[in-house]
Structures are given as C-alpha cells and as structure tokens.
Design an enzyme around this catalytic site. Structure first.
Site, short mmCIF file in Angstrom:
data_model
loop_
_atom_site.label_atom_id
_atom_site.label_comp_id
_atom_site.label_asym_id
_atom_site.label_seq_id
_atom_site.Cartn_x
_atom_site.Cartn_y
_atom_site.Cartn_z
N TYR A 124 -6.85 2.88 0.54
CA TYR A 124 -6.21 3.62 -0.66
C TYR A 124 -6.74 3.63 -1.90
CZ TYR A 124 -3.03 4.10 3.27
OH TYR A 124 -2.47 4.42 4.73
N PHE A 416 8.21 -0.52 3.54
CA PHE A 416 8.59 0.73 3.93
C PHE A 416 7.35 1.49 4.38
CE2 PHE A 416 7.21 0.50 -0.43
CZ PHE A 416 6.70 1.64 -0.66
#
Length: 416
Positions: A124, A416
């Site tokens: 990322y 999450f």
C-alpha cells in the site's frame, strides 16, 4: 478478453462474496443467508469488483469512518476493506484501478484521509499509505506476574467494582465507554450499532460459529462504567491435574488508569487461568508495568496495524494538535496528483493553520511519509535517517520532531 472493473450490483453480490473468500483463502463458497445478511450493510456504490467473462476475480470495498487524531478531533475517513485479487489474475493492475477510483471518489466526497489494515506490508505504500499506528500483543505468565492471589476486586483500592455482564449489557454500556475513549485516544475509529451487534453475537453476518465470551465492566465509585473487557478461556489441564488454562482477551477499553489496572488484574486473578493473551494493544500500553514483575508479560506480536493515506493536506494538518509551536513548509510528493504541492504549516497554542505556498520548502517527503507521521507515532528524525524525509533547511527535522510527536503512541483497537 478485457477485464471489466466497476461497482457491482445486488445480483452480483453473492459472486463478489465468493471472490472475497477466495482471495482470503477461505472456503470459496457462500450461502444465500450470508449474502442476505451482509448486503443491506454494504454500500454498493462503494463496492467494486473486477469481472472476467462474468466471473468476479477481484474485490474492493470502502465505507464511511471517523478517525480520532492527535488532540481528540475526529476527521472523516474513507475506510478500505475486503481487498482481494484472485490468484489467477494477479499482476494485471486490478488493485491499482480500483484504488484509484476509490481514492478519487473519497477526495471528491471530502474525506480527509483514507485508512486500512494491511494484510501485507509492501502493497500500500505505492498508493500513498503509510503505517501510522502499530500493535503489540503480550502473553502473561500469571504465576510469575507477582500479583496477590487473594485479590478479589478493586473495591479496597479505589472504591470501584467489577461486574460480569451480558452481551445485551455490553450493547448498552460499550458505546458510551468507547465514545469517551475515542475522544481522547488518537488512532481510535468509530463503532456503529452494528459493530456492537456483530461483536456480541446479536447479529451473525457470516458462516462463522459464535462462542459467547465473558464480559466484565469496571465501574468507578460513582457507579459510572469506565472500562470493559471481553475474553474467552480454554479448558486445558496438565497430567498432574493442574490447571493450565489460557484467557484470550478479545478487547479491552478503559478511560481511566484505575479501570485499566483493575481489568487487567481481574483477568489475571481468575481461578485456573495461568496464561493471558492481551489481544491487540498499543506498543506503549501500560499492561506490562501494571504487573509487579513486568517480565511476566512477553511480546508475542509486534507489527504495523492502521495505515493512513492523507487526502486533504490542509484539513488533515489543521485538525490535529502539535506538541510545541512551530512553522514548517512541506514539499509533498504524490504520484497520483491528489495532494502534491507545498504547504506552510503554522502551529501554536491556539491551533494550527495550513496553506498552500510557493515558498522554499523546509522538508521534502512523499505523501506516504506524511501518513506515517500524521498520528504522531513515528519520528521525523528516524525517517530522515532512512532517507524518507529530506531536510532542505538546517534544523527543520528537529522542529518537525518537536511538533509532530505525541506523548502517547497511536492505537487502533479494531480491525476492519
């Protein structure tokens, strides 16, 4: 055949779930019941898939979130989750296409940052994310910890008390405690009502079986709930009929040191429990030092956790507070063009202002490094030593070190 990357329809949601399971190495099947339970809580306008001949081969989803920053303010965040690419379709740019679409929409929507929990570290950074909060997990050797085995509660210490409660009680008390926590702890994200329903077994969105944990609440002398812990225990006995049971903490939140101390002492005092796993904690958590012998708590996990990608430099830097006053001009590099430019940051006791500028820069850095610095967890001096931050004005790194660092480390208790 060209790959079709786009938002999905409700009819495609079961196939999207299958692809998600495949990417996470789960059983590549789904049930109608799972799709029916998840679909109403999935924003299809923010759910993307890549399709090859009508079959979903990559998944991507985002949703609205609030992130607490240094100083206690909450900023709107684009929370990214369920990112997968099937092993048959890797290295075709599918993630890059979905990420570009999502980040552009988030910036247009007015989100200040994007967030995610990275399954793999190297992915990322190229999209402008930096690791902004880390996690540590301890395993406590209870007999070695030195705690008084006669301890039966906090009442003799501070007038508080601990009570075992039900999941229904947690759904009432938990949101109040958590909102108090996220008003003071940077790195914490919001939890909606569904979070509490899912994490107390009231709602079961997936095929996973549910085992009810134990819940304990700490209340202060005024009767106000200041802390909550959830844990499960195994059933393990040695050959000599001695208990060797482990308690695994699923989550602990506390808004006072007294509550934190009492809850950890409580879980370490349970009969038959000889080992406690702490679950995800901040790297500077008080836990080891709450034990008479801190060496009884050994680190079993130390890793990056919450990643942050700044989408609006001005609003992001103005939202947080700074340890000392100072002025810096930052030259931000951003390959996507979403945030590139120079920004003058002025921080004082009355707040901070950030404005675009054409003045000479004091520091040059990529947007991913700004994400790493944003929650005050990383040292500008360390990043400069690594060559990730370039000092253009002598002394600027030292100024940044004083401004950006926070007294306590960032902590995100959720995945999450």
């Amino acid at each position: 055949m060209a790959l079709d990357v786009r938002t999905i329809t409700a009819a495609e949601f079961p196939d999207w779930l299958r692809a998600k399971h495949t990417g996470f190495l789960q059983a590549p099947t789904g049930t109608e019941q799972e799709a029916e339970r998840r679909l109403p809580h999935t924003d299809l306008a923010r759910t993307q898939g890549a399709f090859d001949g009508g079959r979903c081969v990559a998944t991507f989803r985002s949703f609205a979130q609030e992130l607490t920053v240094v100083g206690g303010a909450a900023v709107p965040a684009d929370a990214i989750s369920n990112v997968t690419v099937s092993p048959t379709h890797r290295r075709r740019g599918l993630l890059s296409r979905m990420m570009a679409t999502d980040l552009a929409a988030a910036k247009e929507r007015g989100d200040v940052v994007a967030t995610l929990i990275a399954a793999e570290y190297p992915i990322y950074g190229r999209y402008g994310f930096g690791p902004a909060a880390w996690t540590t997990e301890w395993e406590i050797d209870v007999p070695r910890a030195g705690l008084d085995p006669r301890w039966s509660g906090p009442s003799a210490q501070d007038g508080g008390r601990i009570d075992l409660v039900s999941g229904a009680d947690v759904r009432k008390l938990g949101p109040v405690i958590h909102d108090r926590l996220r008003a003071r702890q940077h790195g914490v994200i919001n939890r909606d009502a569904r979070w509490w329903e899912v994490n107390t077994g009231e709602v079961r969105p997936g095929p996973e079986t549910w085992t009810e944990p134990f819940y304990a609440v700490y209340s202060n002398v005024a009767g106000e709930a200041d802390g909550l812990i959830a844990y499960r225990a195994d059933d393990n006995w040695g050959d000599a009929k001695q208990p060797l049971n482990r308690a695994t903490v699923l989550g602990q939140i506390a808004v006072t040191p007294a509550a934190e101390r009492a809850l950890w002492h409580f879980v370490c005092s349970i009969d038959w429990i000889t080992t406690v796993r702490s679950g995800h904690r901040a790297p500077d958590d008080l836990l080891p030092l709450l034990l008479p012998d801190p060496r009884a708590a050994r680190v079993v996990t130390q890793a990056d956790w919450l990643w942050v990608r700044v989408l609006d430099v001005v609003r992001a830097l103005e939202a947080r507070t700074y340890a000392v006053p100072g002025t810096l001009t930052l030259d931000i590099h951003d390959a996507t063009g979403l945030t590139a430019g120079r920004y003058r940051l002025e921080a004082s006791a009355s707040g901070a202002s950030c404005t675009p500028t054409t003045a000479d820069a004091d520091l040059a850095l990529d947007i991913r490094e700004l994400g790493t610095l944003y929650l005050g967890d990383e040292s500008p001096a360390r990043l400069a030593a690594l060559g990730s931050v370039e000092e253009l004005t002598p002394g600027a790194v030292a100024v940044a070190e004083g401004m950006f660092r926070a007294g306590r480390r960032a902590w995100c208790p959720d995945v999450f």
